[in-house]
Design a protein around this motif. Structure first.
Motif, PDB file in Angstrom:
ATOM      1  N   TYR A   1      -5.059  -5.515   1.956  1.00 29.82           N
ATOM      2  CA  TYR A   1      -4.441  -4.191   2.002  1.00 29.82           C
ATOM      3  C   TYR A   1      -5.177  -3.177   1.138  1.00 29.82           C
ATOM      4  O   TYR A   1      -4.850  -1.987   1.164  1.00 29.82           O
TER       5      TYR A   1
ATOM      6  N   LEU B   1      -5.245   1.591   0.747  1.00 26.12           N
ATOM      7  CA  LEU B   1      -4.788   2.415  -0.364  1.00 26.12           C
ATOM      8  C   LEU B   1      -5.445   3.792  -0.315  1.00 26.12           C
ATOM      9  O   LEU B   1      -6.606   3.926   0.074  1.00 26.12           O
TER      10      LEU B   1
ATOM     11  N   CYS C   1      -0.992  -5.500  -4.529  1.00 24.61           N
ATOM     12  CA  CYS C   1      -0.953  -5.696  -3.079  1.00 24.61           C
ATOM     13  C   CYS C   1      -1.907  -6.805  -2.661  1.00 24.61           C
ATOM     14  O   CYS C   1      -2.744  -7.265  -3.442  1.00 24.61           O
TER      15      CYS C   1
ATOM     16  N   SER D   1       0.812  -1.219   0.000  1.00 22.11           N
ATOM     17  CA  SER D   1       0.000   0.000   0.000  1.00 22.11           C
ATOM     18  C   SER D   1       0.848   1.274   0.000  1.00 22.11           C
ATOM     19  O   SER D   1       0.620   2.180  -0.785  1.00 22.11           O
TER      20      SER D   1
END
Length: 418
Positions: A35, A39, A31, A10
């Motif tokens: 995750y 972001l 990712c 991230s």
């Protein structure tokens, strides 16, 4: 040529800063699926690819290769701790500059790191991976106590125990191998414990050349070694500072770390510095912000420029050499003595009025489940302060934390623990 950077993980606000640092720079993120919620400015990325957490490096590589064939990457970076092995594998496959898989393996596998440093003559600390309590007891009998028992791989200071007597072995092994749930099945590492103050060392490297940026004194809970506070610069004599500088540079060389930001934790024992662990990333706990306060070096900005191929060591050294009014910057964390559910935090305004305090932030929101101090994720607030001395900066940060009141409801399931 415009840059197209493949970001593994991230990276919090760093991908945004990366795009804004140079016109035309684009980012693609690969990712873990868990995750995705971390972001930021998601619509500003060229694309986002989510990968199941258990996916092997080969899957990450194949996905990156598919995008690279259509829209070539010019750079690759992993800003965080996890999945740096994926970044190394993808970088090698695509011919992009990144840490080697061998270096990342040494950094992430604490036992392998210990073995390498012993082989290189850098640090003689005895260690072993143990598969059961009997093997742990055998190590303690052979090398004596005190020893540290911890997960061979892990983060957030989870699962760590100090063993001073052999009869503490079973509890320590259970804690390191899975008592905290998400550590279940991990290998357990035991290593000699070195008495002395502990420090974090922030460095930056280019083409195998290293520059120590800051040494930070850290203060940890004596039971489980979770960090409670930090102050930079560490109050060290010049000879001690040089000793730490030289030692950390030898560690970086031995592990093959030749570029980027690093965060190395050491203890200054009677026999000299001894490493706790090192990381090929910036430090956490706002340590880069403390370093920026007292040195003027913005490690995050340096890492972004470095990622885009710029040379930054000359600027770092010029900033470190420039005249500055000496001052110290500290951070202190709050943790609660009992579990429950947070209702609210009061006293934030009063905490921010403490002279020298620059920031007071809650780390959890109303309705969050609170646990006692078991890892760095257990902490509930922090305060930062700047002052002419380390003692004054720490005192201001701690006073700010002391002005906070945490209103916590006790869950029925936790009542037996009180």
């Amino acid at each position: 040529m415009p840059e197209h950077v493949l970001v593994i993980g991230s990276g919090r606000d760093l991908p945004t800063r990366l795009r804004r640092s140079r016109a035309g720079t684009r980012t693609t993120v690969v990712c873990r699926l868990d995750y995705l919620s971390k972001l930021r400015e998601t619509t500003e990325h060229t694309r986002i690819i989510g990968v199941r957490p258990e996916a092997p490096a080969e899957e990450w590589t194949e996905l990156a290769e598919a995008v690279h064939a259509r829209d070539p990457f010019t750079r690759i970076v992993a800003f965080g701790e996890r999945d740096q092995d994926k970044c190394a594998a993808v970088g090698r496959a695509l011919g992009l500059a990144a840490h080697s898989p061998a270096t990342v393996a040494l950094v992430h596998d604490k036992h392998a790191m210990r073995v390498r440093l012993r082989e290189a003559g850098v640090d003689s600390t005895a260690s072993a991976v143990v598969s059961d309590v009997d093997e742990l007891r055998a190590f303690l009998a052979a090398h004596g106590t005190p020893c540290i028992v911890k997960p061979a791989e892990g983060s957030f200071s989870k699962g760590i125990a100090l063993v001073r007597e052999i009869d503490e072995a079973a509890a320590a092994f259970g804690r390191a191998s899975g008592e905290l749930g998400d550590l279940h099945g991990t290998e357990v590492l035991v290593e000699q414990f070195h008495e002395g103050p502990q420090f974090s060392v922030e460095a930056f490297s280019e083409a195998g050349e290293h520059q120590i940026v800051a040494i930070t004194r850290k203060y940890s809970d004596p039971r489980n070694f979770v960090e409670l506070g930090h102050v930079s610069p560490a109050p060290l004599e010049p000879a001690q500072e040089k000793q730490v500088h030289d030692y950390v540079e030898r560690i970086l060389d031995a592990l093959g770390i030749g570029s980027g930001a690093t965060h190395t934790e050491v203890v200054l024992s009677d026999a000299g510095p001894r490493v706790i662990e090192t990381h090929v990333r910036m430090g956490g706990d706002e340590i880069p912000a403390l370093a920026h306060d007292v040195t003027g070096v913005d490690l995050a900005e340096c890492l972004i420029r470095h990622t885009l191929g710029e040379q930054v060591l000359p600027d770092i050294r010029a900033t470190l050499a420039a005249p500055r009014t000496p001052r110290s910057s500290a951070i202190w964390f709050a943790a609660l003595p009992a579990p429950g559910v947070l209702a609210e935090i009061t006293g934030l305004a009063a905490a921010r009025e403490v002279p020298g305090v620059t920031e007071v932030e809650s780390l959890v929101g109303p309705g969050a489940a609170i646990e006692t101090l078991e890892s760095s994720a257990s902490r509930v607030a922090h305060a930062r302060a700047v002052a002419p001395t380390a003692e004054a900066a720490l005192a201001a940060a701690r006073e700010a934390i002391g002005r906070l009141t945490f209103h916590v409801g006790v869950r029925a399931a936790d009542q037996g623990a009180l």
